[in-house]
Motif scaffolding. Sequence first.
Motif, PDB file in Angstrom:
ATOM      1  N   GLU A 148      73.401  80.620 -11.238  1.00 56.40           N
ATOM      2  CA  GLU A 148      74.455  80.184 -10.874  1.00 56.40           C
ATOM      3  C   GLU A 148      75.893  80.322 -11.558  1.00 56.40           C
ATOM      4  OE1 GLU A 148      73.865  76.022 -10.017  1.00 56.40           O
ATOM      5  OE2 GLU A 148      71.925  76.036  -8.640  1.00 56.40           O
ATOM      6  N   SER A 149      76.731  81.135 -11.085  1.00 55.33           N
ATOM      7  CA  SER A 149      77.830  81.266 -11.782  1.00 55.33           C
ATOM      8  C   SER A 149      78.893  80.145 -11.571  1.00 55.33           C
ATOM      9  CB  SER A 149      78.726  82.286 -11.110  1.00 55.33           C
ATOM     10  OG  SER A 149      79.359  82.064  -9.992  1.00 55.33           O
ATOM     11  N   GLY A 150      79.765  80.052 -12.625  1.00 51.70           N
ATOM     12  CA  GLY A 150      81.024  79.153 -12.410  1.00 51.70           C
ATOM     13  C   GLY A 150      81.987  79.540 -11.248  1.00 51.70           C
ATOM     14  N   TYR A 151      83.171  78.992 -11.317  1.00 49.85           N
ATOM     15  CA  TYR A 151      84.114  79.174 -10.208  1.00 49.85           C
ATOM     16  C   TYR A 151      85.448  79.900 -10.766  1.00 49.85           C
ATOM     17  CZ  TYR A 151      81.807  76.519  -6.494  1.00 49.85           C
ATOM     18  OH  TYR A 151      80.849  76.491  -5.650  1.00 49.85           O
ATOM     19  N   THR A 152      86.013  80.756 -10.624  1.00 52.25           N
ATOM     20  CA  THR A 152      87.073  81.427 -10.798  1.00 52.25           C
ATOM     21  C   THR A 152      88.225  80.210 -10.995  1.00 52.25           C
ATOM     22  OG1 THR A 152      87.740  82.107  -8.609  1.00 52.25           O
ATOM     23  CG2 THR A 152      86.545  83.764 -10.068  1.00 52.25           C
ATOM     24  N   GLN A 153      89.319  80.748 -11.942  1.00 47.90           N
ATOM     25  CA  GLN A 153      90.208  79.739 -12.114  1.00 47.90           C
ATOM     26  C   GLN A 153      91.197  79.788 -10.882  1.00 47.90           C
ATOM     27  OE1 GLN A 153      90.542  77.732 -14.753  1.00 47.90           O
ATOM     28  NE2 GLN A 153      89.101  78.672 -16.024  1.00 47.90           N
ATOM     29  N   GLY A 154      91.994  78.496 -10.683  1.00 48.51           N
ATOM     30  CA  GLY A 154      92.881  78.377  -9.452  1.00 48.51           C
ATOM     31  C   GLY A 154      92.573  77.472  -8.569  1.00 48.51           C
ATOM     32  N   THR A 155      93.435  77.115  -7.743  1.00 46.38           N
ATOM     33  CA  THR A 155      93.117  75.846  -6.884  1.00 46.38           C
ATOM     34  C   THR A 155      91.795  76.279  -6.010  1.00 46.38           C
ATOM     35  OG1 THR A 155      95.564  75.544  -6.645  1.00 46.38           O
ATOM     36  CG2 THR A 155      94.231  74.755  -4.928  1.00 46.38           C
ATOM     37  N   VAL A 156      92.026  77.271  -5.700  1.00 49.20           N
ATOM     38  CA  VAL A 156      90.742  77.908  -4.719  1.00 49.20           C
ATOM     39  C   VAL A 156      89.845  78.909  -5.763  1.00 49.20           C
ATOM     40  CG1 VAL A 156      89.711  79.129  -2.898  1.00 49.20           C
ATOM     41  CG2 VAL A 156      91.750  77.843  -2.720  1.00 49.20           C
ATOM     42  N   GLY A 157      88.541  78.317  -6.052  1.00 44.53           N
ATOM     43  CA  GLY A 157      87.934  79.360  -6.968  1.00 44.53           C
ATOM     44  C   GLY A 157      86.651  79.742  -6.156  1.00 44.53           C
ATOM     45  N   PHE A 158      85.932  81.004  -6.649  1.00 42.18           N
ATOM     46  CA  PHE A 158      85.006  81.683  -5.966  1.00 42.18           C
ATOM     47  C   PHE A 158      84.087  82.069  -6.896  1.00 42.18           C
ATOM     48  CE2 PHE A 158      88.949  82.844  -3.827  1.00 42.18           C
ATOM     49  CZ  PHE A 158      88.590  82.634  -2.705  1.00 42.18           C
ATOM     50  N   PRO A 183      89.855  71.206 -12.563  1.00 48.05           N
ATOM     51  CA  PRO A 183      90.001  72.541 -13.490  1.00 48.05           C
ATOM     52  C   PRO A 183      88.599  73.254 -13.288  1.00 48.05           C
ATOM     53  CG  PRO A 183      90.095  71.024 -15.100  1.00 48.05           C
ATOM     54  CD  PRO A 183      90.205  70.086 -13.781  1.00 48.05           C
ATOM     55  N   ALA A 184      88.299  74.342 -13.096  1.00 45.62           N
ATOM     56  CA  ALA A 184      87.109  74.992 -13.066  1.00 45.62           C
ATOM     57  C   ALA A 184      86.556  75.510 -14.423  1.00 45.62           C
ATOM     58  CB  ALA A 184      87.296  76.547 -12.141  1.00 45.62           C
ATOM     59  N   ASP A 185      85.390  75.825 -14.880  1.00 49.17           N
ATOM     60  CA  ASP A 185      85.132  76.083 -15.963  1.00 49.17           C
ATOM     61  C   ASP A 185      85.067  77.722 -16.123  1.00 49.17           C
ATOM     62  OD1 ASP A 185      84.261  73.638 -16.809  1.00 49.17           O
ATOM     63  OD2 ASP A 185      82.258  73.928 -15.786  1.00 49.17           O
ATOM     64  N   GLY A 186      85.192  78.379 -15.151  1.00 48.85           N
ATOM     65  CA  GLY A 186      85.293  79.752 -15.187  1.00 48.85           C
ATOM     66  C   GLY A 186      84.174  80.249 -14.849  1.00 48.85           C
ATOM     67  N   PHE A 187      84.384  81.759 -14.309  1.00 47.08           N
ATOM     68  CA  PHE A 187      83.118  82.302 -13.493  1.00 47.08           C
ATOM     69  C   PHE A 187      82.018  82.519 -14.561  1.00 47.08           C
ATOM     70  CE2 PHE A 187      80.385  85.826 -12.110  1.00 47.08           C
ATOM     71  CZ  PHE A 187      80.552  85.666 -10.740  1.00 47.08           C
ATOM     72  N   VAL A 188      82.207  83.052 -15.683  1.00 46.14           N
ATOM     73  CA  VAL A 188      81.162  83.265 -16.656  1.00 46.14           C
ATOM     74  C   VAL A 188      80.908  82.009 -17.658  1.00 46.14           C
ATOM     75  CG1 VAL A 188      80.578  84.446 -18.727  1.00 46.14           C
ATOM     76  CG2 VAL A 188      81.846  85.724 -16.800  1.00 46.14           C
ATOM     77  N   GLU A 189      82.104  81.328 -17.962  1.00 48.45           N
ATOM     78  CA  GLU A 189      81.995  80.255 -18.704  1.00 48.45           C
ATOM     79  C   GLU A 189      81.028  78.999 -18.194  1.00 48.45           C
ATOM     80  OE1 GLU A 189      85.453  82.020 -19.918  1.00 48.45           O
ATOM     81  OE2 GLU A 189      84.609  81.424 -17.924  1.00 48.45           O
TER      82      GLU A 189
END
Length: 440
Positions: free
Chosen positions: A72-82, A29-35
């Motif tokens: 450094e940002s986190g990654y967006t949610q999902g199987t593929v994160g950006f 699981p991704a932490d989220g772009f902002v989180e």
Amino acid sequence: MKNSLTFTPLFLAIAATIAPLAHAADASPADGFVEGSSLKLNARNYYMNRDRRDIHTDDSKEWGQGFIGTFESGYTQGTVGFGLDAHAMLGLKLDGGGGTDGSSILPYGSGNGKAPGSFSTAGGTLKMRAFDTELKAGDLFLNNPVIAGGMTRMLPQTFRGVSLVNHSLDGWMFEGGQASFTKLYNQSGHRRIGTSYGALPTNADSQHMNWAGMSFSGIDGLTSNLYASELKDVWNQYYYDLDYTYVVNEMISLNPGLHYYHTQDTGQSLLGDIDNNTYSLHFTVNAGHHSVTAAYQRVNGNTPFDYIAQGDSVYLDNSQQYSDFNGPNERSWKLKYAYDFGGLGLPGLSTAVSYISGKTDLTKVDPQSRGYSAWYSADGKDAKHWERDIDVKYVVQGGKAKDLALRLQWAVNRGSNGYSAVDRDVDEYRMIVDYPINVF
């Protein structure tokens, strides 16, 4: 200059080899772009003085204040994160030595020999993560045995390109990439990738560099790396290391290790013929707060061991503050003693003292070599040099100034007549203050 990336067959093979490994693991699981984002600042104050004893000229003195901000940002949610990374750097001249600049802290002066009052740069990186694989494209901070950005001056070196890293298998890391441009540590703009010791033809810097490698750390105390790289029309370079720490008891541990490089010219051979095998061996005894290291290094070849310009991709035991002890056919040995003053109730304070001696035969260098003729010396049959280094560092352990680090370095290098053409008689002093701040 056109900043474009060339996807060569070697790079495509790297991507094809590493990418499928991503399916070997479940998505995390991704932490989220902002989180999952962070912003760090580092204020680095750097003074450097090179006293060139053999040419009786003014000391090369520079003093500067650098500021490095990295987001450094986190990654967006999902199987593929950006995600997105960004950095900005500013260097301010505090003292350029009144025309004696040139110690590489600040940009080289033009005309009057004085460095500019300031220089700056900024860059960004787009990133994508799927399973245990991360792809980055943009301005990169790289650190591996065949392409590592220089971190030993006021501002760090970066590369413009793409990188791919995979951690699917426990204890293993796979990576590959391609870089086409570099931002040197004392410059603002980007340039083609060059080499540290070879003289490439004017306007003929290499087009790009490809690399692929793997690291293993799946056994306690054991680490190993295997890398291959291609600097287009210059060389193919291969690297292997093995390092093991054997714990005898709570107080004593033993650490043997090996580093090995093979470099061979390729393509248009812009630096001429290269057939170089370089290795170093070390053995360290750690006893409480003390450690003693003995190392031996050997260059087999009529050209020096070379690496990326201003970079730190010289993973050899006898690469020191001033000299790399990497001359053609050079043999060198080192003895180093280090002490952690935590044993005397002064945590954060440490010191190291090293002595290195090297000997080489420079008469075997081709004086007509396209890239390394400057190393030829008619009286260099038994060329020798030595270096003595003293390093003292203190890191604040608590309070508002926690992690502020002060480092003092002193190096003395002396060479015989045969060696002085390539490695000067120098006394070099450095004082570095780092103040890292975690904004969030």
